[in-house]
Write a protein that holds these residues in place. Structure first.
Motif, PDB file in Angstrom:
ATOM      1  N   PHE A  29       0.848  -1.098  -0.013  1.00  0.00           N
ATOM      2  CA  PHE A  29      -0.014  -0.047   0.088  1.00  0.00           C
ATOM      3  C   PHE A  29       0.836   1.300   0.021  1.00  0.00           C
ATOM      4  O   PHE A  29       1.982   1.432   0.816  1.00  0.00           O
ATOM      5  N   ILE A  30       0.907   2.017  -1.151  1.00  0.00           N
ATOM      6  CA  ILE A  30       1.685   3.515  -1.085  1.00  0.00           C
ATOM      7  C   ILE A  30       0.702   4.481  -1.249  1.00  0.00           C
ATOM      8  O   ILE A  30      -0.274   4.465  -2.088  1.00  0.00           O
ATOM      9  N   ILE A  31       0.767   5.637  -0.462  1.00  0.00           N
ATOM     10  CA  ILE A  31       0.367   6.771  -0.760  1.00  0.00           C
ATOM     11  C   ILE A  31       1.557   7.876  -1.014  1.00  0.00           C
ATOM     12  O   ILE A  31       2.282   7.938  -0.007  1.00  0.00           O
ATOM     13  N   ALA A  32       1.596   8.395  -2.166  1.00  0.00           N
ATOM     14  CA  ALA A  32       2.709   9.499  -2.269  1.00  0.00           C
ATOM     15  C   ALA A  32       2.167  10.801  -2.650  1.00  0.00           C
ATOM     16  O   ALA A  32       1.222  11.107  -3.442  1.00  0.00           O
ATOM     17  N   ASP A  33       2.982  11.897  -2.368  1.00  0.00           N
ATOM     18  CA  ASP A  33       2.888  13.147  -3.149  1.00  0.00           C
ATOM     19  C   ASP A  33       4.221  13.529  -3.504  1.00  0.00           C
ATOM     20  O   ASP A  33       5.081  13.834  -2.765  1.00  0.00           O
ATOM     21  N   PHE A  88      -4.513   5.670   5.725  1.00  0.00           N
ATOM     22  CA  PHE A  88      -3.670   4.876   6.679  1.00  0.00           C
ATOM     23  C   PHE A  88      -4.255   5.845   7.916  1.00  0.00           C
ATOM     24  O   PHE A  88      -3.466   6.965   8.060  1.00  0.00           O
ATOM     25  N   LYS A  89      -4.466   5.334   9.083  1.00  0.00           N
ATOM     26  CA  LYS A  89      -5.087   5.565   9.994  1.00  0.00           C
ATOM     27  C   LYS A  89      -4.327   5.217  11.432  1.00  0.00           C
ATOM     28  O   LYS A  89      -4.187   4.026  11.437  1.00  0.00           O
ATOM     29  N   LYS A  90      -3.805   6.070  12.259  1.00  0.00           N
ATOM     30  CA  LYS A  90      -3.089   5.878  13.256  1.00  0.00           C
ATOM     31  C   LYS A  90      -4.193   5.292  14.406  1.00  0.00           C
ATOM     32  O   LYS A  90      -5.180   6.134  14.702  1.00  0.00           O
ATOM     33  N   ASP A  91      -3.676   4.482  15.089  1.00  0.00           N
ATOM     34  CA  ASP A  91      -4.457   3.918  16.257  1.00  0.00           C
ATOM     35  C   ASP A  91      -3.474   3.450  17.272  1.00  0.00           C
ATOM     36  O   ASP A  91      -3.011   2.373  17.529  1.00  0.00           O
ATOM     37  N   GLY A  92      -3.184   4.553  18.144  1.00  0.00           N
ATOM     38  CA  GLY A  92      -2.069   4.641  19.096  1.00  0.00           C
ATOM     39  C   GLY A  92      -0.850   4.223  18.166  1.00  0.00           C
ATOM     40  O   GLY A  92      -0.681   4.976  17.177  1.00  0.00           O
ATOM     41  N   PRO A  93      -0.157   3.538  18.683  1.00  0.00           N
ATOM     42  CA  PRO A  93       1.257   3.305  17.896  1.00  0.00           C
ATOM     43  C   PRO A  93       1.081   2.282  16.747  1.00  0.00           C
ATOM     44  O   PRO A  93       2.034   2.251  15.781  1.00  0.00           O
ATOM     45  N   HIS A  94       0.093   1.927  16.521  1.00  0.00           N
ATOM     46  CA  HIS A  94      -0.263   1.115  15.312  1.00  0.00           C
ATOM     47  C   HIS A  94      -0.905   2.116  14.038  1.00  0.00           C
ATOM     48  O   HIS A  94      -1.451   2.811  14.116  1.00  0.00           O
ATOM     49  N   THR A  95      -0.798   1.112  12.852  1.00  0.00           N
ATOM     50  CA  THR A  95      -1.359   1.849  11.740  1.00  0.00           C
ATOM     51  C   THR A  95      -2.451   1.008  10.825  1.00  0.00           C
ATOM     52  O   THR A  95      -2.033  -0.289  10.767  1.00  0.00           O
ATOM     53  N   VAL A  96      -3.764   1.445  10.946  1.00  0.00           N
ATOM     54  CA  VAL A  96      -4.828   0.671  10.204  1.00  0.00           C
ATOM     55  C   VAL A  96      -4.870   1.346   8.903  1.00  0.00           C
ATOM     56  O   VAL A  96      -5.121   2.442   8.443  1.00  0.00           O
ATOM     57  N   ILE A  97      -4.782   0.151   7.777  1.00  0.00           N
ATOM     58  CA  ILE A  97      -4.694   0.678   6.209  1.00  0.00           C
ATOM     59  C   ILE A  97      -6.171   0.076   5.878  1.00  0.00           C
ATOM     60  O   ILE A  97      -6.349  -1.174   6.005  1.00  0.00           O
ATOM     61  N   SER A  98      -6.771   0.949   5.251  1.00  0.00           N
ATOM     62  CA  SER A  98      -8.263   0.656   4.678  1.00  0.00           C
ATOM     63  C   SER A  98      -8.144   0.649   3.087  1.00  0.00           C
ATOM     64  O   SER A  98      -7.575   2.041   2.759  1.00  0.00           O
ATOM     65  N   VAL A 114      -5.954  -3.871   6.787  1.00  0.00           N
ATOM     66  CA  VAL A 114      -4.649  -4.442   7.347  1.00  0.00           C
ATOM     67  C   VAL A 114      -4.287  -3.544   8.350  1.00  0.00           C
ATOM     68  O   VAL A 114      -4.077  -2.309   8.267  1.00  0.00           O
ATOM     69  N   THR A 115      -4.030  -4.194   9.640  1.00  0.00           N
ATOM     70  CA  THR A 115      -3.167  -3.425  10.668  1.00  0.00           C
ATOM     71  C   THR A 115      -1.716  -3.666  10.807  1.00  0.00           C
ATOM     72  O   THR A 115      -1.497  -4.877  10.931  1.00  0.00           O
ATOM     73  N   PHE A 116      -1.059  -2.645  10.948  1.00  0.00           N
ATOM     74  CA  PHE A 116       0.489  -2.965  11.209  1.00  0.00           C
ATOM     75  C   PHE A 116       0.596  -2.438  12.757  1.00  0.00           C
ATOM     76  O   PHE A 116       0.420  -1.409  12.959  1.00  0.00           O
ATOM     77  N   TYR A 117       1.092  -3.310  13.367  1.00  0.00           N
ATOM     78  CA  TYR A 117       1.346  -3.199  15.021  1.00  0.00           C
ATOM     79  C   TYR A 117       2.624  -2.983  15.189  1.00  0.00           C
ATOM     80  O   TYR A 117       3.777  -3.800  15.032  1.00  0.00           O
ATOM     81  N   PHE A 118       2.861  -1.618  15.573  1.00  0.00           N
ATOM     82  CA  PHE A 118       4.328  -1.314  15.910  1.00  0.00           C
ATOM     83  C   PHE A 118       4.659  -1.520  17.122  1.00  0.00           C
ATOM     84  O   PHE A 118       3.873  -1.068  18.271  1.00  0.00           O
ATOM     85  N   ASP A 119       5.941  -2.107  17.368  1.00  0.00           N
ATOM     86  CA  ASP A 119       6.329  -2.364  18.680  1.00  0.00           C
ATOM     87  C   ASP A 119       7.399  -1.401  18.802  1.00  0.00           C
ATOM     88  O   ASP A 119       8.368  -1.185  18.220  1.00  0.00           O
TER      89      ASP A 119
END
Length: 170
Positions: A29-33, A88-98, A114-119
């Motif tokens: 998943f990519i978002i670019a400017d 790309f939505k931040k949920d605390g330290p995690h990122t939820v991608i829709s 898909v959720t990316f869980y940042f440790d």
């Protein structure tokens, strides 16, 4: 901070790329400017069946208007046009991608989350790569080894990634 970059808005390239990997699947998943245009891409590599599917959506002359987050730790990011919606939505330290793109893979469509869980104990790598011209450089942060979980539906097929698998931010 892009506000401190001594260049015209149209010359600044900024992107977030998240990838989720399992033995059978790779989701990107990519978002670019990139100044003169903004874009979102979604790619799926079905490793098991040796199939690649994807889509690309573009907006012209964005010049930083996508408001890319200043850090990987905070800030939401979204892209939408007539073709695709991606968040790309931040949920605390995690990122939820829709993602929701009915045009994905020639009209097959893709929809999912898909959720990316940042440790916070994970290491991240920051590279600053200079070019020959003064004040020209690439600044890249990479975070490897995030747990990742979620699913996307393509046509009638559902692809699942569970938290045994890994993701990264590039």
């Amino acid at each position: 901070n892009r506000k401190n970059i001594p260049a015209k808005k149209i010359r600044i390239k900024d992107w977030d790329c998240y990838e989720a990997l399992s033995p059978d699947l790779c989701l990107s998943f990519i978002i670019a400017d990139v100044g003169y245009f903004g874009m979102a891409t979604c790619d799926l590599l079905d490793i098991k069946n040796d199939e690649r599917k994807g889509s690309l959506a573009v907006k012209m002359f964005t010049k930083g208007s996508l408001n890319m987050p200043l850090t990987s730790e905070e800030g939401d990011l979204s892209f939408s046009n007539k073709k695709m919606g991606m968040i790309f939505k931040k949920d605390g330290p995690h990122t939820v991608i829709s993602v929701d793109d009915p045009t994905f893979n020639k009209g097959e469509g893709i929809k999912g989350q898909v959720t990316f869980y940042f440790d916070p104990h994970l290491e991240s790598i920051v590279n600053v790569i200079p070019f020959k011209k003064k004040k020209h450089y690439v600044y890249v942060q990479k975070i490897m080894g995030m747990r990742v979980a979620g699913e996307v539906k393509v046509g009638e097929k559902t692809y699942t990634i569970d938290d045994r698998h890994q993701g990264y931010l590039d």
